[in-house]
Write a protein that holds these residues in place. Structure first.
Motif, PDB file in Angstrom:
ATOM      1  N   LEU A   5       0.819  -1.215   0.000  1.00 30.46           N
ATOM      2  CA  LEU A   5       0.000   0.000   0.000  1.00 30.46           C
ATOM      3  C   LEU A   5       0.855   1.268   0.000  1.00 30.46           C
ATOM      4  O   LEU A   5       0.451   2.285  -0.572  1.00 30.46           O
ATOM      5  CB  LEU A   5      -0.924  -0.004   1.227  1.00 30.46           C
ATOM      6  CG  LEU A   5      -1.992  -1.093   1.260  1.00 30.46           C
ATOM      7  CD1 LEU A   5      -2.757  -1.041   2.579  1.00 30.46           C
ATOM      8  CD2 LEU A   5      -2.955  -0.952   0.100  1.00 30.46           C
ATOM      9  N   LEU A   6       2.026   1.216   0.620  1.00 34.00           N
ATOM     10  CA  LEU A   6       2.888   2.397   0.636  1.00 34.00           C
ATOM     11  C   LEU A   6       3.373   2.741  -0.771  1.00 34.00           C
ATOM     12  O   LEU A   6       3.533   3.917  -1.114  1.00 34.00           O
ATOM     13  CB  LEU A   6       4.090   2.175   1.564  1.00 34.00           C
ATOM     14  CG  LEU A   6       3.769   2.001   3.045  1.00 34.00           C
ATOM     15  CD1 LEU A   6       5.043   1.825   3.846  1.00 34.00           C
ATOM     16  CD2 LEU A   6       2.967   3.191   3.577  1.00 34.00           C
ATOM     17  N   ALA A   7       3.607   1.731  -1.579  1.00 33.20           N
ATOM     18  CA  ALA A   7       4.006   1.972  -2.969  1.00 33.20           C
ATOM     19  C   ALA A   7       2.855   2.588  -3.753  1.00 33.20           C
ATOM     20  O   ALA A   7       3.052   3.504  -4.557  1.00 33.20           O
ATOM     21  CB  ALA A   7       4.452   0.662  -3.618  1.00 33.20           C
ATOM     22  N   ARG A   8       1.662   2.088  -3.529  1.00 32.71           N
ATOM     23  CA  ARG A   8       0.493   2.627  -4.234  1.00 32.71           C
ATOM     24  C   ARG A   8       0.216   4.079  -3.844  1.00 32.71           C
ATOM     25  O   ARG A   8      -0.280   4.862  -4.651  1.00 32.71           O
ATOM     26  CB  ARG A   8      -0.748   1.779  -3.923  1.00 32.71           C
ATOM     27  CG  ARG A   8      -0.795   0.431  -4.619  1.00 32.71           C
ATOM     28  CD  ARG A   8      -2.042  -0.328  -4.231  1.00 32.71           C
ATOM     29  NE  ARG A   8      -3.247   0.479  -4.414  1.00 32.71           N
ATOM     30  CZ  ARG A   8      -4.406   0.231  -3.815  1.00 32.71           C
ATOM     31  NH1 ARG A   8      -4.508  -0.783  -2.963  1.00 32.71           N
ATOM     32  NH2 ARG A   8      -5.442   0.994  -4.047  1.00 32.71           N
ATOM     33  N   ALA A   9       0.548   4.429  -2.599  1.00 34.72           N
ATOM     34  CA  ALA A   9       0.251   5.777  -2.109  1.00 34.72           C
ATOM     35  C   ALA A   9       1.333   6.784  -2.470  1.00 34.72           C
ATOM     36  O   ALA A   9       1.158   7.978  -2.207  1.00 34.72           O
ATOM     37  CB  ALA A   9       0.069   5.749  -0.594  1.00 34.72           C
ATOM     38  N   ASN A  10       2.440   6.354  -3.062  1.00 36.73           N
ATOM     39  CA  ASN A  10       3.524   7.284  -3.376  1.00 36.73           C
ATOM     40  C   ASN A  10       3.023   8.445  -4.231  1.00 36.73           C
ATOM     41  O   ASN A  10       2.316   8.252  -5.212  1.00 36.73           O
ATOM     42  CB  ASN A  10       4.642   6.536  -4.126  1.00 36.73           C
ATOM     43  CG  ASN A  10       5.855   7.408  -4.365  1.00 36.73           C
ATOM     44  OD1 ASN A  10       6.251   8.198  -3.518  1.00 36.73           O
ATOM     45  ND2 ASN A  10       6.445   7.294  -5.554  1.00 36.73           N
ATOM     46  N   ARG A  11       3.365   9.664  -3.833  1.00 35.87           N
ATOM     47  CA  ARG A  11       2.987  10.919  -4.493  1.00 35.87           C
ATOM     48  C   ARG A  11       1.481  11.210  -4.360  1.00 35.87           C
ATOM     49  O   ARG A  11       0.954  12.053  -5.071  1.00 35.87           O
ATOM     50  CB  ARG A  11       3.384  10.914  -5.965  1.00 35.87           C
ATOM     51  CG  ARG A  11       4.883  10.745  -6.210  1.00 35.87           C
ATOM     52  CD  ARG A  11       5.214  10.815  -7.675  1.00 35.87           C
ATOM     53  NE  ARG A  11       4.831  12.120  -8.212  1.00 35.87           N
ATOM     54  CZ  ARG A  11       4.574  12.323  -9.509  1.00 35.87           C
ATOM     55  NH1 ARG A  11       4.630  11.336 -10.358  1.00 35.87           N
ATOM     56  NH2 ARG A  11       4.246  13.540  -9.931  1.00 35.87           N
TER      57      ARG A  11
END
Length: 323
Positions: free
Chosen positions: A110-116
């Motif tokens: 989820l942290l990758a999906r939330a980037n930017r």
């Protein structure tokens, strides 16, 4: 106002929304996705910014396909469910690929999906402590590091953290509370006209969701345009020393710990000025935002029964009177 300020300047530090159940906190946050302007992104798994190579993932930095192909994509607004595991949040080994092809491949979380974009945690006060610590580390560094199962992965994870919850169900840890730039207290409306209007709109949405949403396309476009204009003006907004002095005086009067309070107040006031088309940050901007930027940073005073927001408003009034 707090959400649009965070959209104009992500360095403000996120938004915390606490209040009564059934007051539309989650609805308002999730609706943010409909008004955010699209962003230019590489075609890598982390949607890196092509204009910021220093904040890119290894694929983009090494000249991979992510660096050569940029397309406009919606800004992500990602929900982090309470039951999410650490692997689901930070990412883990792709077990299917490992079992079928014998390859070690990282499955982004989820942290990758939330980037930017925005990472939204509902009922954030019920989040497990070890996950709170993890989020604090990533939010501070802007980078997610995964070392497990023979994997060593490092990728950008810069997001605006938004949390909501009901204070009756538990308080937030001070370490996490201080990380939020702005806090908003939401209460159940007490005037009859507002309550009736809310019920009518909710009923209209349930009867015809698509038609209801289409009726607000113009309003959403107007908010989107305001955010885009605010971002363009942000760098040119002046913050006079006299305004910074007022912010520092207010923090001193309230006894807030550290300097994060006035830094956040200054950044938020500058974003508000950019949103409203003002060229200079004035005391009026500070006064409007002081309860949002400072109320959650106050120490408890057993001799003062007033709420934290009321204490900030009282300090603002005293500072105005002294001037």
């Amino acid at each position: 106002m707090a959400l649009t300020i965070a959209a104009v300047d992500p360095t403000v530090g996120g938004v915390l929304v606490f209040g009564d159940r059934g007051t539309g906190k989650s609805t308002a946050v999730r609706a943010l996705a409909a008004v955010l302007p699209p962003m230019q992104a590489s075609d890598c798994a982390y949607r890196c910014d092509p204009a910021r190579s220093t904040e890119a993932c290894e694929t983009c930095r090494d000249g991979g396909t992510g660096q050569t192909k940029a397309t406009p994509v919606p800004v992500p607004v990602v929900d982090l469910p309470l039951g999410a595991t650490e692997d689901r949040i930070v990412g883990a080994l792709d077990l299917e690929r490992a079992l079928t092809a014998g390859e070690k491949r990282f499955e982004p979380g989820l942290l990758a999906r939330a980037n930017r974009g925005f990472l939204y945690i509902d009922e954030i006060n019920l989040l497990e402590d070890h996950l709170v610590d993890l989020l604090l580390d990533v939010a501070a560094s802007g980078e997610n590091v995964v070392e497990r199962e023979g994997l060593s992965v490092r990728h950008p994870a810069r997001f605006v953290l938004i949390g909501s919850g009901n204070p009756e169900e538990g308080e937030l840890r001070p370490q996490l509370l201080d990380r939020f730039g702005l806090s908003v207290e939401v209460t159940t409306p007490t005037d009859l006209a507002t309550r009736i209007e809310v019920v009518k709109r909710r009923d209209a949405f349930e009867r015809d969701p698509e038609g209801f949403a289409a009726g607000y396309d113009a309003a959403n476009a107007a908010v989107r345009g305001t955010i885009m204009a605010g971002r363009q003006r942000l760098r040119s907004i002046a913050v006079p020393d006299a305004t910074l002095e007022k912010a520092a005086q207010l923090s001193l009067r309230l006894g807030t710990d550290g300097l994060r309070g006035e830094l956040t107040l200054m950044r938020a006031a500058r974003a508000l000025a950019a949103l409203e088309g003002d060229a200079v940050v004035e005391w009026t901007h500070l006064a409007r935002l002081a309860p949002l930027a400072l109320s959650h940073r106050l120490r408890r005073d057993p001799l003062d029964e007033a709420g934290s927001a009321a204490r900030v408003e009282r300090a603002v009034g005293e500072l105005e009177a002294a001037a």
